[in-house]
Design an enzyme around this catalytic site. Structure first.
Site, PDB file in Angstrom:
ATOM      1  N   ARG A  51      19.107 -25.852  40.764  1.00 43.18           N
ATOM      2  CA  ARG A  51      18.627 -26.635  38.521  1.00 43.18           C
ATOM      3  C   ARG A  51      18.214 -27.080  38.555  1.00 43.18           C
ATOM      4  NH1 ARG A  51      23.057 -26.573  36.087  1.00 43.18           N
ATOM      5  NH2 ARG A  51      23.807 -25.532  37.363  1.00 43.18           N
ATOM      6  N   TYR A 104       1.933 -15.058  19.110  1.00 44.79           N
ATOM      7  CA  TYR A 104       2.470 -14.109  19.660  1.00 44.79           C
ATOM      8  C   TYR A 104       3.503 -13.283  18.923  1.00 44.79           C
ATOM      9  CZ  TYR A 104       4.337 -11.696  23.878  1.00 44.79           C
ATOM     10  OH  TYR A 104       5.314 -11.061  24.568  1.00 44.79           O
ATOM     11  N   ASP A 177       0.876 -23.690  21.680  1.00 46.85           N
ATOM     12  CA  ASP A 177       0.480 -22.839  22.659  1.00 46.85           C
ATOM     13  C   ASP A 177      -0.851 -22.679  23.101  1.00 46.85           C
ATOM     14  OD1 ASP A 177       0.733 -19.809  24.239  1.00 46.85           O
ATOM     15  OD2 ASP A 177       1.785 -19.493  22.934  1.00 46.85           O
ATOM     16  N   LYS A 202      -0.151 -15.945  32.532  1.00 47.92           N
ATOM     17  CA  LYS A 202      -1.882 -15.734  31.832  1.00 47.92           C
ATOM     18  C   LYS A 202      -2.319 -16.028  32.989  1.00 47.92           C
ATOM     19  CE  LYS A 202       0.654 -13.573  29.271  1.00 47.92           C
ATOM     20  NZ  LYS A 202       2.202 -13.800  28.679  1.00 47.92           N
TER      21      LYS A 202
HETATM   22  N1  PLP Z   1       2.615 -16.974  24.383  1.00 48.31           N
HETATM   23  C1  PLP Z   1       1.473 -16.165  24.401  1.00 48.31           C
HETATM   24  C2  PLP Z   1       0.626 -16.552  23.912  1.00 48.31           C
HETATM   25  C3  PLP Z   1       1.257 -14.906  24.932  1.00 48.31           C
HETATM   26  O1  PLP Z   1       0.583 -14.531  25.303  1.00 48.31           O
HETATM   27  C4  PLP Z   1       3.198 -14.720  25.901  1.00 48.31           C
HETATM   28  C5  PLP Z   1       3.126 -13.389  26.592  1.00 48.31           C
HETATM   29  O2  PLP Z   1       2.444 -12.507  26.190  1.00 48.31           O
HETATM   30  C6  PLP Z   1       4.011 -15.511  25.599  1.00 48.31           C
HETATM   31  C7  PLP Z   1       3.746 -16.916  25.146  1.00 48.31           C
HETATM   32  C8  PLP Z   1       4.972 -15.462  26.058  1.00 48.31           C
HETATM   33  O3  PLP Z   1       5.053 -15.766  27.435  1.00 48.31           O
HETATM   34  P1  PLP Z   1       5.940 -15.434  28.970  1.00 48.31           P
HETATM   35  O4  PLP Z   1       5.785 -13.869  28.378  1.00 48.31           O
HETATM   36  O5  PLP Z   1       5.597 -15.631  29.854  1.00 48.31           O
HETATM   37  O6  PLP Z   1       7.521 -15.234  28.462  1.00 48.31           O
END
Ligand code: PLP
Length: 390
Positions: A51, A104, A177, A202
């Protein structure tokens, strides 16, 4: 390998030294939860318990810091786990966070339903409107400005450098992000952002087979006078939402081909967007690579190319859009994006269902395409036949 090497070289070599014991070109996956001590506190290589640290995770974190141009990176079990750890480190009750009005849906849900109830305040703004951003900043309270560019799903482009300048004037940090663009196409830290977050699930993982998240930042970023990186590092260990060794290894394997995949995602998406413009069944195509996209010139300046995500507004309303999303074959109907295979999503009922009824609500006639790296002619044929059947 050094920091001067090209992105594509670093993506393959940073943190990837061969195994000194056996000479294995690919470093092993360290499937272990704990590490033998040579006498109490005598750690070999600094590792004590997974961890707190594991060599496979260290390798991924070294790689992530290198490809985003940061000093330190922290890897997590999911994108939202990464975001949550960063928010805990950066915000205290009474602080304000300003977010883009089309981030998101899960990010908005995390802040509004987990952090707001414990005393953080949240407001959203059109990040492309710099006057609106300037008036939404609260000089003594705003500690974090959070943006996505291109945004999800309407592909709005935000000027990272301009927002960073405004935010820094009031002492707030800027978090980008960078999931949609990936570090191959866009380098937010070099444009003035303080922190980059990713859903590595992604484009970085790239094959829709591993969940993960990351926080990447510079050593000099401070909150409340202390190193933000140290706080994130403490919470990664203290809260424990870490990525496991196999997940870290799969993500590293994905990153090695990020550059070639992104080139192909972008060229396929550009062709598809151009082919869909003006289609009689579509009201609008949202893609920053189109010259009449309002963020086209800005995107051309701050991105290497325009990425693999396209959204379309379908004529005939929500029901028709939904049928379109359900009627393709190569574009599979699924949440998520950024894998080698093409996916289609109906945001208002899928990725953005959690923001229905809020300012972040997505129009019901919007369909989002994650353009994969298959033959673009096959993808176009799939889209055209689905549109013809509407
Ligand atoms: N940020 C964006 C732009 C996303 O599209 C997503 C998920 O679809 C996330 C964050 C969250 O990531 P995770 O699904 O890996 O927790």
């Amino acid at each position: 390998m050094n920091s001067e090497n090209d992105f594509t070289t670093r993506a393959i070599h940073a943190g990837q030294d061969f195994d000194p014991t056996t000479g294995a070109v690919i470093p092993p996956v360290y499937f272990t939860t704990t590490f033998v001590q040579d006498g109490v506190g005598g750690f070999r290589g600094g590792y004590e318990y997974t961890r707190g640290g594991n060599p496979t995770r260290t390798a991924l974190e070294t790689l992530l810091a290198s490809i985003e141009g940061g000093d330190r990176a922290f890897s997590f079990a999911s994108g939202l786990a990464a975001e949550d750890t960063l928010l805990r480190a950066a915000l205290k009750p009474g602080d304000h966070i300003l977010m883009g009005n089309d981030v998101y849906g899960g990010t908005h849900r995390l802040v509004s339903r987990v952090h707001v109830p414990v005393g953080v305040s949240l407001s959203t703004v059109e990040m492309g409107d710099l006057d609106a951003v300037a008036s939404a900043l609260r000089p003594d309270a705003t500690k974090v400005v959070w943006l996505e560019t291109p945004s999800n799903p309407l592909m709005k482009i935000t000027d990272i450098a301009a927002v960073a300048e405004l935010a820094h004037r009031v002492g707030a940090i800027v978090v980008v992000d960078n999931t949609f663009a990936s570090p191959y196409l866009q380098q937010p830290l070099s444009l003035g952002a303080d922190v980059v977050v990713h859903s590595t699930t992604k484009y970085l993982g790239g094959h829709s087979d591993v969940l993960g998240g990351a926080v990447i930042l510079k050593d000099e970023t401070l909150v409340r006078g202390e190193s933000l990186a140290d706080q994130v590092g403490f919470l990664q260990f203290g809260v424990g939402a870490v990525s496991g060794p196999m997940d870290a290894w799969l993500t590293m394997r994905g990153i090695k081909t990020l550059g070639v995949r992104m080139d192909r995602h972008s060229s396929n998406a550009q062709r598809i967007a151009e082919a869909l413009v003006g289609h009689e069944k579509l009201e609008r195509v949202y893609y920053p690579g189109l010259p009449d996209h309002p963020g086209h010139e800005l995107a051309a300046r701050q991105m290497k190319s325009f990425g693999g995500m396209i959204s379309v507004a379908v004529r005939g309303g929500g029901e028709t859009a939904r049928r379109f999303a359900e009627s393709m074959e190569l574009f599979q109907l699924a949440e998520s994006l950024g894998g080698v295979e093409s996916l289609v999503c109906y945001p208002s009922e899928m990725t953005h269902a959690s923001v229905k009824g809020t300012q972040l609500e997505v129009p019901e006639n919007v369909v989002r395409l994650s353009v994969g790296i298959e033959s673009v002619d096959d993808l176009l044929a799939d889209l055209h036949s689905a549109l013809t059947r509407l």
